[in-house]
Design a protein around this motif. Structure first.
Motif, PDB file in Angstrom:
ATOM      1  N   MET A 181      48.089  -3.878  21.281  1.00  0.00           N
ATOM      2  CA  MET A 181      49.036  -2.910  21.839  1.00  0.00           C
ATOM      3  C   MET A 181      49.213  -1.707  20.922  1.00  0.00           C
ATOM      4  O   MET A 181      49.490  -0.592  21.381  1.00  0.00           O
ATOM      5  CB  MET A 181      50.380  -3.585  22.076  1.00  0.00           C
ATOM      6  CG  MET A 181      50.396  -4.563  23.247  1.00  0.00           C
ATOM      7  SD  MET A 181      50.411  -3.759  24.870  1.00  0.00           S
ATOM      8  CE  MET A 181      52.142  -3.285  24.963  1.00  0.00           C
ATOM      9  N   GLU A 182      49.063  -1.918  19.611  1.00  0.00           N
ATOM     10  CA  GLU A 182      49.157  -0.814  18.673  1.00  0.00           C
ATOM     11  C   GLU A 182      47.968   0.123  18.800  1.00  0.00           C
ATOM     12  O   GLU A 182      48.070   1.319  18.548  1.00  0.00           O
ATOM     13  CB  GLU A 182      49.240  -1.349  17.239  1.00  0.00           C
ATOM     14  CG  GLU A 182      50.525  -2.108  16.929  1.00  0.00           C
ATOM     15  CD  GLU A 182      50.520  -2.706  15.536  1.00  0.00           C
ATOM     16  OE1 GLU A 182      49.509  -2.519  14.821  1.00  0.00           O
ATOM     17  OE2 GLU A 182      51.512  -3.348  15.156  1.00  0.00           O
ATOM     18  N   GLU A 183      46.837  -0.423  19.208  1.00  0.00           N
ATOM     19  CA  GLU A 183      45.606   0.364  19.320  1.00  0.00           C
ATOM     20  C   GLU A 183      45.492   1.048  20.685  1.00  0.00           C
ATOM     21  O   GLU A 183      45.023   2.184  20.776  1.00  0.00           O
ATOM     22  CB  GLU A 183      44.391  -0.544  19.105  1.00  0.00           C
ATOM     23  CG  GLU A 183      44.382  -1.216  17.735  1.00  0.00           C
ATOM     24  CD  GLU A 183      43.338  -2.304  17.630  1.00  0.00           C
ATOM     25  OE1 GLU A 183      42.673  -2.595  18.658  1.00  0.00           O
ATOM     26  OE2 GLU A 183      43.175  -2.867  16.538  1.00  0.00           O
ATOM     27  N   GLN A 184      45.909   0.367  21.736  1.00  0.00           N
ATOM     28  CA  GLN A 184      45.791   0.919  23.092  1.00  0.00           C
ATOM     29  C   GLN A 184      46.829   0.291  24.016  1.00  0.00           C
ATOM     30  O   GLN A 184      46.979  -0.926  24.044  1.00  0.00           O
ATOM     31  CB  GLN A 184      44.393   0.663  23.655  1.00  0.00           C
ATOM     32  CG  GLN A 184      44.190   1.212  25.067  1.00  0.00           C
ATOM     33  CD  GLN A 184      42.825   0.853  25.629  1.00  0.00           C
ATOM     34  OE1 GLN A 184      42.046   0.153  24.998  1.00  0.00           O
ATOM     35  NE2 GLN A 184      42.524   1.331  26.824  1.00  0.00           N
ATOM     36  N   ILE A 185      47.537   1.144  24.763  1.00  0.00           N
ATOM     37  CA  ILE A 185      48.481   0.654  25.767  1.00  0.00           C
ATOM     38  C   ILE A 185      47.710   0.434  27.073  1.00  0.00           C
ATOM     39  O   ILE A 185      47.055   1.352  27.563  1.00  0.00           O
ATOM     40  CB  ILE A 185      49.627   1.663  26.004  1.00  0.00           C
ATOM     41  CG1 ILE A 185      50.373   1.948  24.696  1.00  0.00           C
ATOM     42  CG2 ILE A 185      50.593   1.123  27.055  1.00  0.00           C
ATOM     43  CD1 ILE A 185      51.075   0.769  24.102  1.00  0.00           C
ATOM     44  N   PRO A 186      47.747  -0.759  27.633  1.00  0.00           N
ATOM     45  CA  PRO A 186      46.993  -1.021  28.866  1.00  0.00           C
ATOM     46  C   PRO A 186      47.700  -0.432  30.086  1.00  0.00           C
ATOM     47  O   PRO A 186      48.814   0.089  29.985  1.00  0.00           O
ATOM     48  CB  PRO A 186      46.968  -2.550  28.926  1.00  0.00           C
ATOM     49  CG  PRO A 186      48.280  -2.938  28.301  1.00  0.00           C
ATOM     50  CD  PRO A 186      48.499  -1.951  27.178  1.00  0.00           C
ATOM     51  N   SER A 187      47.064  -0.545  31.240  1.00  0.00           N
ATOM     52  CA  SER A 187      47.690  -0.093  32.483  1.00  0.00           C
ATOM     53  C   SER A 187      48.507  -1.205  33.118  1.00  0.00           C
ATOM     54  O   SER A 187      49.329  -0.952  34.002  1.00  0.00           O
ATOM     55  CB  SER A 187      46.618   0.393  33.464  1.00  0.00           C
ATOM     56  OG  SER A 187      45.641  -0.605  33.684  1.00  0.00           O
ATOM     57  N   LEU A 188      48.302  -2.460  32.658  1.00  0.00           N
ATOM     58  CA  LEU A 188      49.006  -3.607  33.226  1.00  0.00           C
ATOM     59  C   LEU A 188      48.920  -4.778  32.260  1.00  0.00           C
ATOM     60  O   LEU A 188      47.899  -4.970  31.597  1.00  0.00           O
ATOM     61  CB  LEU A 188      48.380  -3.999  34.571  1.00  0.00           C
ATOM     62  CG  LEU A 188      48.875  -5.272  35.261  1.00  0.00           C
ATOM     63  CD1 LEU A 188      50.299  -5.093  35.761  1.00  0.00           C
ATOM     64  CD2 LEU A 188      47.962  -5.646  36.426  1.00  0.00           C
ATOM     65  N   VAL A 189      50.004  -5.584  32.197  1.00  0.00           N
ATOM     66  CA  VAL A 189      50.012  -6.798  31.378  1.00  0.00           C
ATOM     67  C   VAL A 189      50.257  -8.005  32.267  1.00  0.00           C
ATOM     68  O   VAL A 189      51.199  -8.017  33.071  1.00  0.00           O
ATOM     69  CB  VAL A 189      51.105  -6.739  30.287  1.00  0.00           C
ATOM     70  CG1 VAL A 189      51.233  -8.091  29.583  1.00  0.00           C
ATOM     71  CG2 VAL A 189      50.773  -5.656  29.263  1.00  0.00           C
ATOM     72  N   LEU A 190      49.411  -9.023  32.142  1.00  0.00           N
ATOM     73  CA  LEU A 190      49.604 -10.321  32.773  1.00  0.00           C
ATOM     74  C   LEU A 190      50.102 -11.250  31.677  1.00  0.00           C
ATOM     75  O   LEU A 190      49.402 -11.467  30.671  1.00  0.00           O
ATOM     76  CB  LEU A 190      48.296 -10.837  33.373  1.00  0.00           C
ATOM     77  CG  LEU A 190      47.629  -9.932  34.423  1.00  0.00           C
ATOM     78  CD1 LEU A 190      46.294 -10.534  34.862  1.00  0.00           C
ATOM     79  CD2 LEU A 190      48.545  -9.716  35.618  1.00  0.00           C
ATOM     80  N   LEU A 191      51.297 -11.790  31.847  1.00  0.00           N
ATOM     81  CA  LEU A 191      51.981 -12.449  30.745  1.00  0.00           C
ATOM     82  C   LEU A 191      52.398 -13.877  31.086  1.00  0.00           C
ATOM     83  O   LEU A 191      53.129 -14.106  32.055  1.00  0.00           O
ATOM     84  CB  LEU A 191      53.225 -11.615  30.388  1.00  0.00           C
ATOM     85  CG  LEU A 191      54.144 -12.104  29.278  1.00  0.00           C
ATOM     86  CD1 LEU A 191      53.405 -12.161  27.942  1.00  0.00           C
ATOM     87  CD2 LEU A 191      55.360 -11.181  29.179  1.00  0.00           C
TER      88      LEU A 191
END
Length: 221
Positions: free
Chosen positions: A39-49
């Motif tokens: 997450m520090e390197e790249q913010i995704p478009s969606l998270v499945l958690l």
């Protein structure tokens, strides 16, 4: 990019295979530590958690995502074995955008993902995040490390144009045409002055604006 945080190897591998085979670029993480590093390197478009995880549970992770200005609008779908009505209400009230109980069908998961991405597409297209810098073009909000920064209208337009064309070098002439209009008769030094004040206001995040000597400016990939 879609991030999947799931400690069950078989579920994680199967979901990642399905997503990637459908043209959805996805990365999987077994533990929260690897997820936070990504997450520090790249913010995704969606998270499945997943909910039940080692190190920290899914609701704690969700709370951190919603409490950070860089990720508070990030779409999150909970995938969990906790399938009671109470658990579903708790998950949604905690900030999840959608909720699927295990076991789930892959066709339904794909449909839910596409629907969630469609609902958030307009917002995400106008949300730019580069390291500590966050710009919400729709709401005209700029922040660095969560602290709001006040920009003039032209400074804001210059910044958004650079972010929209991230990775591309924009000439001074291009910036003038796009921000000031074709009728602008001032010198191209106007751009340099605005870039200088923009960097000063952005502080540590100002270094993201790179000078391409003799041509113009860019914000790197």
């Amino acid at each position: 990019m879609i991030y999947l945080l799931e400690d069950d190897n078989s579920i994680r591998d199967f979901v990642l295979y399905t997503l990637n085979s459908q043209g959805m670029e996805a990365r999987g993480f077994e533990a929260p530590s690897g997820f936070w590093k990504a997450m520090e390197e790249q913010i995704p478009s969606l998270v499945l958690l997943d909910w039940m995880l080692p190190e920290e549970d899914g609701l704690s992770i969700l709370k951190k995502i919603r409490g950070n200005s860089r990720t508070q609008k990030l779409p999150v779908m909970l995938l969990t074995a906790k399938g009671s009505e109470y658990d579903k209400v708790l998950g949604l009230d905690s900030g999840a955008d959608d909720y699927m109980a295990k076991p789930f069908g892959m066709m339904e998961l794909l449909s839910r993902i596409r629907a969630l991405l469609r609902r958030t597409q307009d917002t995400s297209e106008n949300l730019y995040i580069v390291d500590s810098l966050s710009v919400d073009a729709t709401r005209h909000l700029v922040s660095v490390d969560g602290e709001e920064i006040t920009l003039t209208q032209k400074e804001f337009e210059v910044l958004c144009l650079l972010l929209k064309n991230r990775g591309q070098v924009l000439s001074r002439e291009r910036l003038i045409e796009s921000v000031w209009g074709y009728a602008f008769t001032g010198e191209t030094r106007t751009v340099d002055v605005h870039i200088r004040t923009l960097r000063q206001k952005l502080g540590v995040a100002g270094g993201a604006i790179e000078t391409v000597r003799g041509y113009g400016y860019k914000i790197g990939e």
